[in-house]
Design an enzyme around this catalytic site. Structure first.
Site, PDB file in Angstrom:
ATOM      1  N   ASP A 153       0.817  -1.204   0.000  1.00  0.00           N
ATOM      2  CA  ASP A 153       0.000   0.000   0.000  1.00  0.00           C
ATOM      3  C   ASP A 153       0.857   1.262   0.000  1.00  0.00           C
ATOM      4  O   ASP A 153       0.565   2.221  -0.719  1.00  0.00           O
ATOM      5  CB  ASP A 153      -0.919  -0.016   1.226  1.00  0.00           C
ATOM      6  N   ALA A 181      -5.134   1.989  -0.886  1.00  0.00           N
ATOM      7  CA  ALA A 181      -4.831   1.193  -2.080  1.00  0.00           C
ATOM      8  C   ALA A 181      -5.135  -0.280  -1.839  1.00  0.00           C
ATOM      9  O   ALA A 181      -5.695  -0.959  -2.705  1.00  0.00           O
ATOM     10  CB  ALA A 181      -3.367   1.383  -2.481  1.00  0.00           C
ATOM     11  N   ASP A 182      -4.781  -0.785  -0.686  1.00  0.00           N
ATOM     12  CA  ASP A 182      -5.037  -2.188  -0.350  1.00  0.00           C
ATOM     13  C   ASP A 182      -6.537  -2.493  -0.317  1.00  0.00           C
ATOM     14  O   ASP A 182      -7.024  -3.383  -1.016  1.00  0.00           O
ATOM     15  CB  ASP A 182      -4.430  -2.525   1.015  1.00  0.00           C
ATOM     16  N   ILE A 183      -7.261  -1.776   0.525  1.00  0.00           N
ATOM     17  CA  ILE A 183      -8.689  -2.038   0.683  1.00  0.00           C
ATOM     18  C   ILE A 183      -9.437  -1.697  -0.601  1.00  0.00           C
ATOM     19  O   ILE A 183     -10.334  -2.427  -1.033  1.00  0.00           O
ATOM     20  CB  ILE A 183      -9.256  -1.249   1.869  1.00  0.00           C
ATOM     21  N   GLY A 186      -8.994  -4.438  -3.123  1.00  0.00           N
ATOM     22  CA  GLY A 186      -9.840  -5.584  -2.801  1.00  0.00           C
ATOM     23  C   GLY A 186     -11.261  -5.377  -3.275  1.00  0.00           C
ATOM     24  O   GLY A 186     -11.883  -6.276  -3.847  1.00  0.00           O
TER      25      GLY A 186
END
Length: 411
Positions: A153, A181-183, A186
């Protein structure tokens, strides 16, 4: 349960993804989060983990309670079953091929090429199961000169431009406080997976879904990119303010700060009336949105002269009464303890075989007829290995032989 959540015969309606089998071959955050969202909607998510260690977040993400799994893992892996397979062994690969044959979706977030080298890239899996939807989540995507780089991220925020507009002017680099960015990746992966799955029901053919943290962070940057494309000026950080309107930010008051937004002319005039500052209406510097943006420092200075005379609760209530968006700045303890978060069910407790009752973040999207629900606790490592193998028709002597050949043990 309301009537809308039941079939005409009175039985509970099945969750919308009931019967969809998902292989979660991912670790840490973006992939597990995507698969948890699918599981919340009823998908049968089988988490494929390496024996011995499992998903690395079991032991390295957040506070631990009594068992071996962190709260971070517990909050990213509800509604899943766990099977521990050694994909480096030929016996483990044989089991994995049988899992792929029965799956609807596979989600992986290893470095590009890792699963391909193990024999489970998209092309190999498509030969086993042509209808499979195969999703790869990575830092920078499966193509391009940065595709082989490890990506987290932090790197995605930095290299996408997000970090360049976060923080205050002339401050050191600052990342967003949550892993956007991560969430976000997803969530966008789920969007691609469900689109591809619906298409596969019509065509009988699956497809490849390529989702990356870098692309996600760029996609989140719509206001800043449009500002750049429209003006040619490279965007810079503006703290809590907004590049498109003013006043729209955190402002100082007698006991700290609060946030407010009068981002159109109607609300601006209403604000001046509510705070008894008619002089601001006649000030040519603030006559329209363009002027207020151009003279933002002076505008906020003038507003704060008034806001500093009373506490935030007074101003939030005063502005809300006249229809101007405003709110306090809460920490996480205050946010989750708020009446609103409680009414929205954003903190819930779920049962865990080791921990007992443990906190989980609630479902962020509500469905009227088939609301998401917890139907499986976050799995212990390999907890469902025998159960899943049995469903594949692997038991007895065959299971023992595979175990002897290293299919389920750590090398």
């Amino acid at each position: 349960m309301s009537s809308i959540q039941r079939n005409l015969n009175g039985a509970p309606r099945p969750l919308p993804l009931a019967g969809v089998r998902v292989l979660d071959v991912s670790q840490v955050m973006a992939g597990p989060y995507a698969c948890m969202l699918l599981g919340d909607l009823g998908a049968d998510v089988i988490k494929v983990e390496p024996p011995g260690t499992g998903d690395q977040t079991r032991g390295a993400m957040g506070f631990k309670l009594k068992g071996n799994d962190s709260l971070g893992f517990i909050n990213l892996n509800r509604n899943k079953r766990s099977i521990a397979i050694n994909l480096k062994s030929e016996a483990g690969k044989a089991v994995m091929r049988r899992l792929v044959a029965e799956a609807d979706v596979l989600v992986e977030n290893y470095r590009p090429g890792v699963l391909r080298k193990l024999g489970f890239g998209f092309d190999a899996c498509r030969e086993i199961n042509p209808r499979l939807v195969y999703a790869s989540i990575s830092g920078f995507g499966q193509s391009g000169p940065w595709s082989d780089r490890p990506g987290f991220d932090l790197m995605a925020q930095a290299m996408s431009g997000v970090m360049s507009v976060t923080g205050h002017p002339d401050s050191p680099p600052v990342k967003a406080g949550v892993p956007v960015a991560d969430i976000g990746c997803g969530m966008l992966a789920v969007y691609g997976i469900l689109g591809a799955y619906i298409g596969a029901q019509k065509s009988g053919e699956g497809q490849y879904v390529d989702a990356s943290l870098f692309d996600t962070a760029l996609a989140f940057s719509v206001w800043d990119i449009c500002d750049y494309w429209g003006t040619g000026r490279v965007p810079e950080p503006v703290g809590t303010a907004n590049k498109m309107s003013a006043p729209y930010q955190a402002v100082a008051c007698a006991d700290g700060h609060f946030v407010m937004g009068a981002n159109n002319q109607k609300l601006w005039l209403r604000l001046c009336q509510a705070i008894q500052r008619p002089d601001l209406v006649s000030d040519e510097r603030f006559a329209d949105i363009a002027g207020r943006l151009r003279n933002r420092p002076a505008l906020i200075e003038e507003l704060e002269k008034t806001f500093r005379t009373k506490p935030k609760d007074y101003w939030v209530e005063t502005l809300l009464e006249v229809g101007i968006p405003a709110g306090p700045i809460l920490n996480y303890a205050e946010a989750f303890d708020s009446d609103h978060a409680q009414a929205r069910g954003m903190r819930m407790e779920i049962d865990h075989p080791v921990e007992g009752r443990v906190p989980n973040i609630g479902f962020p999207v509500k469905l009227s007829g088939t609301p998401p629900r917890v139907h499986r606790h976050p799995p212990l490592l390999g907890e469902h290995t025998d159960e899943v193998l049995s469903e594949l028709g692997i038991s007895g002597a065959e299971r023992a032989a595979l175990a002897q050949q290293g299919a389920f043990s750590h090398e």
